[in-house]
Write a protein that holds these residues in place. Structure first.
Motif, short mmCIF file in Angstrom:
data_model
loop_
_atom_site.label_atom_id
_atom_site.label_comp_id
_atom_site.label_asym_id
_atom_site.label_seq_id
_atom_site.Cartn_x
_atom_site.Cartn_y
_atom_site.Cartn_z
N SER A 75 14.63 39.30 2.43
CA SER A 75 13.70 39.55 1.33
C SER A 75 14.20 38.92 0.03
N ARG A 76 15.51 39.01 -0.16
CA ARG A 76 16.10 38.42 -1.36
C ARG A 76 15.88 36.91 -1.39
N ALA A 77 16.17 36.26 -0.24
CA ALA A 77 16.03 34.81 -0.17
C ALA A 77 14.58 34.40 -0.34
N PHE A 78 13.73 35.17 0.31
CA PHE A 78 12.32 34.84 0.34
C PHE A 78 11.68 34.88 -1.04
N GLY A 79 12.04 35.88 -1.81
CA GLY A 79 11.40 36.06 -3.10
C GLY A 79 12.09 35.35 -4.25
N GLU A 80 13.29 34.82 -3.99
CA GLU A 80 14.03 34.19 -5.07
C GLU A 80 13.26 32.99 -5.61
N THR A 81 13.23 32.85 -6.91
CA THR A 81 12.40 31.83 -7.54
C THR A 81 13.21 30.82 -8.33
N MET A 82 13.90 31.34 -9.34
CA MET A 82 14.53 30.47 -10.32
C MET A 82 15.53 29.49 -9.68
N ALA A 83 16.50 30.06 -8.95
CA ALA A 83 17.56 29.21 -8.40
C ALA A 83 16.97 28.16 -7.46
N VAL A 84 15.95 28.54 -6.74
CA VAL A 84 15.37 27.61 -5.77
C VAL A 84 14.62 26.49 -6.46
N LEU A 85 13.78 26.86 -7.43
CA LEU A 85 12.95 25.80 -8.02
C LEU A 85 13.79 24.78 -8.77
N ALA B 216 8.09 28.93 -6.52
CA ALA B 216 8.28 27.88 -7.51
C ALA B 216 6.94 27.40 -8.06
N LEU B 217 5.96 27.30 -7.18
CA LEU B 217 4.62 26.89 -7.59
C LEU B 217 4.09 27.82 -8.68
N ILE B 218 4.19 29.10 -8.42
CA ILE B 218 3.65 30.07 -9.38
C ILE B 218 4.43 30.02 -10.68
N ALA B 219 5.75 30.03 -10.57
CA ALA B 219 6.58 30.06 -11.78
C ALA B 219 6.38 28.80 -12.62
N ASN B 220 6.28 27.66 -11.98
CA ASN B 220 6.15 26.40 -12.71
C ASN B 220 4.80 26.25 -13.40
N ASN B 221 3.75 26.81 -12.81
CA ASN B 221 2.41 26.46 -13.28
C ASN B 221 1.64 27.58 -13.95
N TYR B 222 2.07 28.81 -13.75
CA TYR B 222 1.27 29.87 -14.32
C TYR B 222 1.34 29.80 -15.84
N GLY B 223 0.19 29.85 -16.48
CA GLY B 223 0.14 29.75 -17.94
C GLY B 223 -0.12 28.32 -18.41
N GLU B 224 0.00 27.38 -17.49
CA GLU B 224 -0.31 26.00 -17.86
C GLU B 224 -1.52 25.52 -17.07
N MET B 225 -2.13 24.48 -17.53
CA MET B 225 -3.25 23.87 -16.83
C MET B 225 -4.31 24.89 -16.44
N MET B 226 -4.41 25.95 -17.29
CA MET B 226 -5.35 26.99 -16.93
C MET B 226 -6.79 26.57 -17.17
N SER B 227 -6.96 25.38 -17.83
CA SER B 227 -8.32 24.90 -18.07
C SER B 227 -8.97 24.42 -16.77
N ILE B 228 -8.12 24.08 -15.80
CA ILE B 228 -8.68 23.65 -14.51
C ILE B 228 -9.36 24.84 -13.85
N PRO B 229 -10.62 24.65 -13.44
CA PRO B 229 -11.33 25.78 -12.83
C PRO B 229 -10.62 26.29 -11.59
N LEU B 230 -10.58 27.57 -11.42
CA LEU B 230 -10.04 28.22 -10.24
C LEU B 230 -8.51 28.17 -10.13
N TYR B 231 -7.84 27.49 -11.06
CA TYR B 231 -6.40 27.33 -10.93
C TYR B 231 -5.71 28.69 -10.97
N ASP B 232 -6.14 29.49 -11.92
CA ASP B 232 -5.57 30.83 -12.08
C ASP B 232 -5.76 31.64 -10.80
N ALA B 233 -6.97 31.58 -10.26
CA ALA B 233 -7.24 32.32 -9.03
C ALA B 233 -6.39 31.80 -7.88
#
Lengths: 318, 257
Positions: A239-249, A271-288
């Motif tokens: 679970s630790r490995a699976f959810g780890e974000t920062m070190a992996v990205l 990494a996808l979520i951490a890198n992109n959330y809050g950015e490029m939110m103008s793209i439709p459906l990106y947030d979803a």
């Protein structure tokens, strides 16, 4: 004011004690309920936020399409799901054998003084912030993989696609796996060690008294008895490995592709979520879409947990 | 006294700074039942566990002196501890069935010593051995139809007899029994005692016991320990009827301990 009799006083005290007891129980029950409810609440919230994309795209497309072009409205999660699974798998393959052997050594062989030194240091490993592991990964592991381990694997095992090196940068699944493995060590070592030490001494002695060596005793008796707990330790590490974000990205390359080799770059869901959330939110459906990614993460964790539990129940039951 | 099988010479044991056994020198006769008696905490179990070097499993123990088995000091550097424990088996106060089937519990000792290979890897042969020792422990009739179910499903009394079968299957020359019936109901206890008496023609038995009545029933030879010291040792009949030491007399009479 009149004096209260002794009986009145004890009655008051008794009543107060009973009320406190009831209150404590209710408070703890409420807190437990809140904890248990968190999972469905999180799932529901993610589901709601991801609904716009779940409604407009078939689930099969989302899960199995390899095309990720948000600007064109193509949201295929397959590369990210694979990225997450690959990195986690490599991490577990690297982490489980050495940490189990370490746990066995510390629990069964090591003199108490060594244990007293080793365990605090191992616990310390668990407390290091993941960004520090990430930096270590970038500075040490990535160059090592890119310039030494990668070429070596490629030369000796390159006929197997799993070990081909088409990416000389070192930012790769292997680098992510190594960093994660080191992060997972302390968890598996600590939990497995506790579980092994909890095996009754009399059971060990029963085997030793028959003339078994220590290793025979560990293998045939101690581990057999502690099996369920050891699996739980591995699941915690997973679970630790699976959810780890920062070190992996920081070390995995973040290229949305379906990996073929452990030396390829990958792009895990976290990494996808951490890198992109809050950015490029103008793209439709990106947030979803990102919320959908989070939902997929949750679902995978759930599936693994349930599966592990089922296996445990089966084995312990018999 | 018949030929001694075990000769204990000036044996001292410390747990940390606690001097648990003080200069014990005594012989244990072959193919008899020797009972070690004395009050709690006087070193009975310590003496027993020194005879198969199981003391080494307790951290912070120190042992000096000699325990000669067939004339060889088991504490000598060159002696392999697994060899000692193969020749000197043990029955613990509480049964600890190994986490495996009834059959595998009995076969365990032979398997770890690689004996099935020497027995020509013949599964049938191992079957016969398992049966023989389950019979020797008086358990066969109760378990013959469920040999491959987990040993943990047996009652405590059955488990203890299983542990006896498991110990006997290694064919030890000596069997150490540490209060072997203390966790058992009277019926199970009686069965264990019967089995011990039955096997003493081939096996040297050392029983630690709390119960003077049990010592009366079982012992051919008696060792009385008091606060880590050996007070008296001799043929059971003689010690019971004619104790030489005042403390032995007082203990047997129930005045102390």
């Amino acid at each position: 004011m009149a004096w209260r009799t002794r009986e009145q006083v004890t009655a008051v005290i008794r009543q107060r004690r009973r009320r406190t007891d009831r209150l404590a129980e209710r408070l703890m029950a409420a807190l437990s309920a809140a904890c248990v409810l968190l999972v469905p609440l999180i799932a529901a919230a993610l589901w709601l936020r991801a609904w716009p994309i779940l409604r407009t795209r078939p689930l099969g497309d989302l899960l199995f399409s390899t095309v990720w072009r948000p600007q064109q409205g193509a949201f295929g999660f397959f590369p990210f799901i694979m990225g997450t699974l690959w990195v986690t798998a490599v991490a577990m393959v690297l982490a489980v054998p050495p940490s189990l052997l370490t746990a066995i050594y510390l629990a069964e062989y090591a003199p108490p003084r060594l244990r007293a030194v080793a365990n605090p240091l191992i616990d310390l490993l668990a407390g290091i912030p993941s960004v520090v592991y990430g930096v270590w990964g970038v500075v040490v592991v990535v160059p090592l993989v890119g310039q030494r381990v990668g070429p070596l694997l490629h030369r000796w095992l390159g006929v197997v696609p799993l070990f081909r090196q088409d990416n000389p940068t070192g930012y790769s699944i292997l680098a992510g796996g190594i960093v994660l493995a080191v992060m997972v060590f302390p968890i598996i070592i600590a939990v497995a060690q506790d579980v092994i030490r909890a095996v009754p001494q009399g059971l060990r002695e029963a085997s030793l008294a028959l003339g078994a060596t220590r290793w025979q005793t560990v293998r045939n008796v101690v581990l057999r008895r502690a099996w369920a707990g050891v699996m739980a330790a591995i699941m915690l590490g997973f679970s630790r490995a699976f959810g780890e974000t920062m070190a992996v990205l920081m070390v995995v390359g973040n290229i949305p592709q379906v990996p073929r080799s452990i030396l390829d770059a990958a792009y895990p869901l976290t990494a996808l979520i951490a890198n992109n959330y809050g950015e490029m939110m103008s793209i439709p459906l990106y947030d979803a879409a990102l919320m959908g990614g989070a939902l997929i993460l949750l679902a995978i964790v759930l599936v693994f947990n349930v599966a592990a539990r089922a296996v445990l129940v089966r084995w312990v039951g018999s | 006294m018949t030929e001694p099988l075990i000769e204990i010479r000036d044996l001292n044991v410390w747990y940390g700074t606690e001097h648990a056994l003080k200069g014990i020198t005594v012989d244990i006769p072959a193919r008899q039942i020797t009972a070690v008696i004395g009050p709690s905490g006087c070193g009975k179990t310590t003496l027993l566990r020194s005879l198969n070097r199981l003391l080494e499993e307790t951290e912070g123990t120190r042992v000096t002196g000699q325990v000669l088995l067939d004339g060889v000091n088991i504490y000598d550097r060159g002696v392999d501890v697994t060899e000692v424990r193969t020749r000197v088996g043990m029955l613990a106060p509480k049964p600890f069935p190994l986490p495996m089937s009834i059959y595998d519990n009995v076969a365990y000792g032979r398997r770890i010593h690689g004996l099935p290979v020497l027995d020509k890897g013949n599964g049938r042969h191992l079957d016969r051995i398992v049966e023989r020792y389950l019979r020797a422990a008086g358990l066969w009739e109760e378990v013959k139809d469920r040999l491959h179910s987990p040993a943990s499903g047996l009652s405590t009394g059955q488990q203890q007899r299983l542990c006896l079968a498991r110990a006997l299957a290694v064919e030890p020359e000596v069997l150490l029994c540490d209060e072997p019936t203390s966790a058992l109901d009277p019926i199970s206890a009686q069965r264990i005692e019967e089995q011990l008496r039955a096997i003493k023609t081939e096996t040297t038995i050392v029983v630690v016991t709390h119960s003077l009545r049990q010592a009366h029933r079982l012992a051919d030879y008696l060792i009385f320990l008091w606060l880590g010291e050996l007070v008296e040792a001799g043929p059971a009949r003689q010690v019971f009827q004619n104790p030489r030491d005042e403390r032995t007399r007082a203990y047997l009479a129930g005045d102390i301990g």
